[in-house]
Motif scaffolding. Structure first.
Motif, short mmCIF file in Angstrom:
data_model
loop_
_atom_site.label_atom_id
_atom_site.label_comp_id
_atom_site.label_asym_id
_atom_site.label_seq_id
_atom_site.Cartn_x
_atom_site.Cartn_y
_atom_site.Cartn_z
N ASN A 7 10.00 1.05 -57.24
CA ASN A 7 11.03 0.17 -57.78
C ASN A 7 11.17 0.34 -59.28
O ASN A 7 12.29 0.40 -59.82
CB ASN A 7 10.70 -1.28 -57.43
N ILE A 8 10.05 0.44 -59.98
CA ILE A 8 10.08 0.59 -61.44
C ILE A 8 10.73 1.91 -61.83
O ILE A 8 11.60 1.96 -62.72
CB ILE A 8 8.65 0.51 -62.01
N SER A 15 18.83 2.84 -65.00
CA SER A 15 19.14 2.32 -66.33
C SER A 15 19.37 3.45 -67.32
O SER A 15 20.27 3.36 -68.17
CB SER A 15 17.99 1.41 -66.82
N THR A 16 18.58 4.52 -67.21
CA THR A 16 18.79 5.67 -68.10
C THR A 16 20.16 6.30 -67.85
O THR A 16 20.85 6.71 -68.79
CB THR A 16 17.69 6.73 -67.88
N ALA A 273 7.61 -1.85 -66.67
CA ALA A 273 6.29 -2.16 -66.11
C ALA A 273 5.58 -3.21 -66.97
O ALA A 273 4.97 -4.14 -66.44
CB ALA A 273 5.45 -0.89 -66.03
N TYR A 274 5.67 -3.05 -68.28
CA TYR A 274 5.01 -3.99 -69.19
C TYR A 274 5.60 -5.39 -69.03
O TYR A 274 4.86 -6.38 -68.97
CB TYR A 274 5.19 -3.51 -70.63
N LEU A 275 6.92 -5.48 -68.93
CA LEU A 275 7.56 -6.78 -68.74
C LEU A 275 7.16 -7.40 -67.41
O LEU A 275 6.93 -8.60 -67.32
CB LEU A 275 9.08 -6.63 -68.81
N GLU A 284 10.94 -13.18 -63.71
CA GLU A 284 11.42 -11.85 -64.06
C GLU A 284 12.92 -11.76 -63.87
O GLU A 284 13.48 -12.20 -62.87
CB GLU A 284 10.72 -10.79 -63.19
N ILE A 285 13.56 -11.14 -64.85
CA ILE A 285 15.02 -11.04 -64.83
C ILE A 285 15.40 -9.60 -64.50
O ILE A 285 14.97 -8.67 -65.15
CB ILE A 285 15.63 -11.41 -66.20
N ILE A 286 16.18 -9.45 -63.48
CA ILE A 286 16.68 -8.14 -63.10
C ILE A 286 18.20 -8.19 -63.17
O ILE A 286 18.83 -8.96 -62.47
CB ILE A 286 16.23 -7.71 -61.68
#
Length: 293
Positions: A7-8, A15-16, A273-275, A284-286
């Motif tokens: 998922n990450i 996103s990239t 991952a850090y978030l 968590e906001i997606i």
């Protein structure tokens, strides 16, 4: 907490692709490196027929390397800060994610982000730098024999070196997201990375092998003109410099694009991952909507 690597990485890839302008932030250091290379080669023309200029050429080389390293470090920090700000805004779904707005807004965090980079590079990063310099000296003295003995250590240090990047990225996230000072941000990042060390090692190794595959698409074809350098040397000095110029024209832009894509994707993956590891799952906001306005 369910830490889903797939998922990450999928979110980082999407996103990239969506925020293509973010790639430009990670191209800054490589573009500066291209200028440094040209500035490094230019003094060689002073030596043609005038060996007395060697002292001046060496002084110019030292100046170019020193100024280039400083400029590259500052540009890398500025680019990473603006990119991280863009990633956080994209994840939150608030704020502008246009290139110029991120470039401008990133300067309010630049001083603390620079502090984070200096702390990481002068402590953890310095250990790796000293080791690799010693390894290079041993390899040179032993005519390459030491490289076989040091290979297991190099393999062991590779994932550890990735953790340095994770701490630096996490520190800048903490500066922007949690409004921490440089020392506090580094300590916060060290805490998170230490608690989830294997998650970051596995994640960065996946990204590393993916980046190695991507290099065959961008970098390897750009090196083809360099294969004709030996032939050009036989045809004369003028042809040699023509081939070198063509090689540089192909190689450096391809390397800059490659560095930008890999750098942006890697930063997306580490920051997401850090978030995920610092935010409660329910908070968590997606975001999937457009935040480019």
């Amino acid at each position: 907490m369910n830490f889903d690597y797939g998922n990450i990485l999928t979110r980082a890839f999407k996103s990239t692709w969506k925020y293509k302008s973010f790639v430009l932030f990670m191209m800054f250091p490589m573009l500066i490196a291209s200028v440094i290379f040209l500035a490094f080669v230019a003094p060689l023309f002073l030596l043609e027929g005038n060996e007395d200029m060697m002292g001046l050429v060496i002084a110019l080389w030292v100046g170019v390397i020193t100024l280039g390293m400083i400029a590259s470090f500052l540009a890398s920090t500025a680019g990473l800060t603006s990119l991280t700000l863009g990633i956080l805004r994209a994840e939150r779904g608030t704020g502008s994610t246009t290139f110029m707005n991120l470039f401008r807004d990133g300067f309010q965090y630049f001083a603390r982000a620079l502090g984070v980079m200096l702390i990481v590079n002068l402590t953890i990063g310095l250990i790796f730098t000293v080791f690799f310099l010693c390894a290079a000296a041993l390899i040179a003295v032993t005519m390459g024999i030491a490289s076989f003995c040091l290979q297991p250590v190099m393999i062991l240090l590779t994932p550890l070196s990735f953790l340095v990047a994770a701490v630096a990225n996490g520190g800048i996230v903490s500066v922007i997201e949690e409004d921490l000072g440089a020392w506090e941000a580094v300590k916060r990042a060290l805490q998170i990375v230490r608690e989830h060390v294997w998650k970051f090692i596995i994640l960065t190794l996946i990204v590393y092998f993916g980046a190695s595959f991507l290099s065959s698409i961008f970098v390897v074809p750009a090196m083809i003109p360099a294969l004709f350098v030996p032939v050009a040397m036989e045809l004369g000095e003028q042809m040699f410099w023509v081939v070198m110029a063509l090689s540089a024209c192909f190689f450096f832009p391809a390397l800059a694009v490659y560095s930008g894509i890999v750098g942006a994707f890697t930063t997306f993956a580490i920051d997401i991952a850090y978030l995920q590891l610092t935010r409660p799952a329910e908070n968590e906001i997606i975001v999937t909507g457009d935040t480019t306005t």
